[in-house]
Design a protein around this motif. Sequence first.
Motif, PDB file in Angstrom:
ATOM      1  N   UNK A  55       0.831  -1.211   0.000  1.00 52.67           N
ATOM      2  CA  UNK A  55       0.000   0.000   0.000  1.00 52.67           C
ATOM      3  C   UNK A  55       0.860   1.252   0.000  1.00 52.67           C
ATOM      4  N   UNK A  56       1.979   1.241   0.744  1.00 52.40           N
ATOM      5  CA  UNK A  56       2.863   2.408   0.789  1.00 52.40           C
ATOM      6  C   UNK A  56       3.556   2.617  -0.550  1.00 52.40           C
ATOM      7  N   UNK A  57       3.955   1.560  -1.194  1.00 53.99           N
ATOM      8  CA  UNK A  57       4.595   1.692  -2.513  1.00 53.99           C
ATOM      9  C   UNK A  57       3.603   2.245  -3.533  1.00 53.99           C
ATOM     10  N   UNK A  58       2.368   1.753  -3.504  1.00 54.74           N
ATOM     11  CA  UNK A  58       1.354   2.260  -4.430  1.00 54.74           C
ATOM     12  C   UNK A  58       1.050   3.726  -4.161  1.00 54.74           C
ATOM     13  N   UNK A  59       1.068   4.144  -2.906  1.00 51.94           N
ATOM     14  CA  UNK A  59       0.805   5.546  -2.590  1.00 51.94           C
ATOM     15  C   UNK A  59       1.886   6.454  -3.154  1.00 51.94           C
ATOM     16  N   UNK A  60       3.152   6.053  -3.017  1.00 53.48           N
ATOM     17  CA  UNK A  60       4.243   6.875  -3.532  1.00 53.48           C
ATOM     18  C   UNK A  60       4.249   6.909  -5.059  1.00 53.48           C
ATOM     19  N   UNK A  61       3.940   5.802  -5.671  1.00 51.56           N
ATOM     20  CA  UNK A  61       3.934   5.770  -7.131  1.00 51.56           C
ATOM     21  C   UNK A  61       2.773   6.574  -7.714  1.00 51.56           C
ATOM     22  N   UNK A  62       1.728   6.758  -6.937  1.00 47.46           N
ATOM     23  CA  UNK A  62       0.574   7.517  -7.422  1.00 47.46           C
ATOM     24  C   UNK A  62       0.743   9.027  -7.273  1.00 47.46           C
ATOM     25  N   UNK A  63       1.807   9.496  -6.614  1.00 46.88           N
ATOM     26  CA  UNK A  63       2.028  10.937  -6.449  1.00 46.88           C
ATOM     27  C   UNK A  63       2.388  11.574  -7.783  1.00 46.88           C
ATOM     28  N   UNK A  64       2.047  12.826  -7.906  1.00 48.31           N
ATOM     29  CA  UNK A  64       2.362  13.538  -9.138  1.00 48.31           C
ATOM     30  C   UNK A  64       3.859  13.775  -9.287  1.00 48.31           C
ATOM     31  N   UNK A  65       4.359  13.578 -10.502  1.00 43.21           N
ATOM     32  CA  UNK A  65       5.773  13.776 -10.772  1.00 43.21           C
ATOM     33  C   UNK A  65       6.670  12.664 -10.286  1.00 43.21           C
ATOM     34  N   UNK A  66       6.074  11.508  -9.928  1.00 46.10           N
ATOM     35  CA  UNK A  66       6.894  10.371  -9.499  1.00 46.10           C
ATOM     36  C   UNK A  66       7.742   9.894 -10.681  1.00 46.10           C
ATOM     37  N   UNK A  67       9.018   9.575 -10.509  1.00 52.50           N
ATOM     38  CA  UNK A  67       9.764   9.507  -9.236  1.00 52.50           C
ATOM     39  C   UNK A  67      10.599  10.743  -8.939  1.00 52.50           C
ATOM     40  N   UNK A  68      10.531  11.792  -9.811  1.00 54.08           N
ATOM     41  CA  UNK A  68      11.387  12.976  -9.639  1.00 54.08           C
ATOM     42  C   UNK A  68      11.101  13.682  -8.320  1.00 54.08           C
ATOM     43  N   UNK A  69       9.833  13.777  -7.933  1.00 57.61           N
ATOM     44  CA  UNK A  69       9.501  14.474  -6.685  1.00 57.61           C
ATOM     45  C   UNK A  69      10.087  13.749  -5.475  1.00 57.61           C
ATOM     46  N   UNK A  70      10.049  12.430  -5.511  1.00 58.19           N
ATOM     47  CA  UNK A  70      10.626  11.672  -4.393  1.00 58.19           C
ATOM     48  C   UNK A  70      12.137  11.803  -4.370  1.00 58.19           C
ATOM     49  N   UNK A  71      12.771  11.825  -5.525  1.00 60.52           N
ATOM     50  CA  UNK A  71      14.222  11.987  -5.584  1.00 60.52           C
ATOM     51  C   UNK A  71      14.654  13.360  -5.072  1.00 60.52           C
ATOM     52  N   UNK A  72      13.865  14.388  -5.360  1.00 59.03           N
ATOM     53  CA  UNK A  72      14.234  15.727  -4.894  1.00 59.03           C
ATOM     54  C   UNK A  72      14.206  15.820  -3.366  1.00 59.03           C
ATOM     55  N   UNK A  73      13.338  15.064  -2.712  1.00 58.13           N
ATOM     56  CA  UNK A  73      13.253  15.114  -1.256  1.00 58.13           C
ATOM     57  C   UNK A  73      14.505  14.544  -0.591  1.00 58.13           C
ATOM     58  N   UNK A  74      15.153  13.619  -1.250  1.00 55.06           N
ATOM     59  CA  UNK A  74      16.308  12.953  -0.637  1.00 55.06           C
ATOM     60  C   UNK A  74      17.605  13.338  -1.344  1.00 55.06           C
ATOM     61  N   UNK A  75      17.584  14.349  -2.177  1.00 52.34           N
ATOM     62  CA  UNK A  75      18.795  14.777  -2.872  1.00 52.34           C
ATOM     63  C   UNK A  75      19.738  15.460  -1.892  1.00 52.34           C
ATOM     64  N   UNK A  76      21.010  15.057  -1.913  1.00 55.04           N
ATOM     65  CA  UNK A  76      22.023  15.661  -1.054  1.00 55.04           C
ATOM     66  C   UNK A  76      23.107  16.284  -1.920  1.00 55.04           C
ATOM     67  N   UNK A  77      23.714  17.351  -1.402  1.00 53.37           N
ATOM     68  CA  UNK A  77      24.765  18.075  -2.109  1.00 53.37           C
ATOM     69  C   UNK A  77      25.896  18.354  -1.145  1.00 53.37           C
ATOM     70  N   UNK A  78      27.079  18.575  -1.727  1.00 51.03           N
ATOM     71  CA  UNK A  78      28.244  18.939  -0.934  1.00 51.03           C
ATOM     72  C   UNK A  78      28.390  20.442  -0.788  1.00 51.03           C
ATOM     73  N   UNK A  79      29.585  20.869  -0.406  1.00 54.03           N
ATOM     74  CA  UNK A  79      29.809  22.287  -0.143  1.00 54.03           C
ATOM     75  C   UNK A  79      29.700  23.110  -1.424  1.00 54.03           C
ATOM     76  N   UNK A  80      30.290  22.658  -2.496  1.00 58.63           N
ATOM     77  CA  UNK A  80      30.280  23.426  -3.740  1.00 58.63           C
ATOM     78  C   UNK A  80      28.867  23.555  -4.309  1.00 58.63           C
ATOM     79  N   UNK A  81      28.143  22.441  -4.375  1.00 56.91           N
ATOM     80  CA  UNK A  81      26.777  22.485  -4.887  1.00 56.91           C
ATOM     81  C   UNK A  81      25.866  23.286  -3.964  1.00 56.91           C
ATOM     82  N   UNK A  82      26.096  23.169  -2.655  1.00 58.56           N
ATOM     83  CA  UNK A  82      25.294  23.942  -1.712  1.00 58.56           C
ATOM     84  C   UNK A  82      25.541  25.429  -1.834  1.00 58.56           C
ATOM     85  N   UNK A  83      26.784  25.802  -2.084  1.00 58.74           N
ATOM     86  CA  UNK A  83      27.078  27.227  -2.282  1.00 58.74           C
ATOM     87  C   UNK A  83      26.397  27.755  -3.534  1.00 58.74           C
ATOM     88  N   UNK A  84      26.323  26.936  -4.547  1.00 61.66           N
ATOM     89  CA  UNK A  84      25.637  27.372  -5.770  1.00 61.66           C
ATOM     90  C   UNK A  84      24.143  27.568  -5.522  1.00 61.66           C
TER      91      UNK A  84
END
Length: 351
Positions: A55-84
């Motif tokens: 049920x949880x997998x189906x809920x996430x897959x049904x969100x708009x913009x899946x899977x890009x929206x989920x990837x943006x929530x967990x995207x991490x950057x280092x010092x250089x990317x964060x400064x940008x």
Amino acid sequence: MSGNTVTQPHPTSCTPSRAARELGLRRGEFDLAVDLGCIRTVPDEGGGGRRVTRTEIDRLRAEGGFPETLKQRVETVGTKEGADLLQVTPGRFTRLARLGVVKPVKFYLNRYRAVVWLYLAEELRQFAADENKAPLLKGRTPAGPREQLVAGLDLRPRNWRARNLGFLLRRADRHPWACAAAVASQLDAVQVAEIVQDPYERVHLNRFRARPQAHGAPDSPAAHLAESLTMAQDPDEIDWLRADLAQAVSHARAVQPAPRPTVRPRPAEARQQEQPTTPTAGELGPPVLSTGVEQNPPVLSTTAEQNPTVPSTTVEQAPPMPSTTVEQDPNTPEEPGRPRGLLGRLRRRTP
């Protein structure tokens, strides 16, 4: 295809690895999504860790913009990317991170054993869009924070520990001992032993401690460096964790006491067999006399008057053996000049 083909029922839950593949995430991204609360998990009934329901997998897959929206929530950057993202120089971004303005979410050690801090890109975007944070991004750093930076202030490890503690408490799922173990994970063994003095409670507490992320080989310089970042360093931070651990253990002890070994009572018959018994008078065997003469077993009695027929226990002495010396009859008169005794008789018999 045969009509007798049996269709396997669809599993109601799956492992984290399977869920990460179906959601289009790498394993590290999936774990971070679980820590941030983006993906809900349930405990495995068989004791194999956490699982993700269908049920949880189906809920996430049904969100708009899946899977890009989920990837943006967990995207991490280092010092250089964060400064940008903040539109500042890397040096200014590092100063903001050391002052605790932006907080890291992860870290790793590079080939030179240097700590590389990672930040959530979504948080940096929100920070840049906040107009109240604009003075921190432009102009000179105030005198007070600048002096702290010169003195060596660096709040990145402490801020990461605070955030990681929140992740561990989320994984604990309100289990009393798991919550206490999450706090104990940031204290060394000596401090934990001072707070939790019962050895059985310490063993039970260690069962719920999460395994730290491996950084290099065990006992390597990289592993020791990562461990130093995981353990609390500041005195006020240590005092806060000690007080929190004492409160958490007290609550866990009241809700669910730690298991202890129980001694099963032995049957009464076994205890009686193990107890030494004193032999009675009737069970005593015949005494062994020092004279070597075997006697009949005596009957013990307190007084001779109570049982006059019982013979005395006194052993009669055997009559003395006759001596080889022949005694002279006292009525026989002694002859003068004759030798006395056996020698005299032998002499008289000699012709």
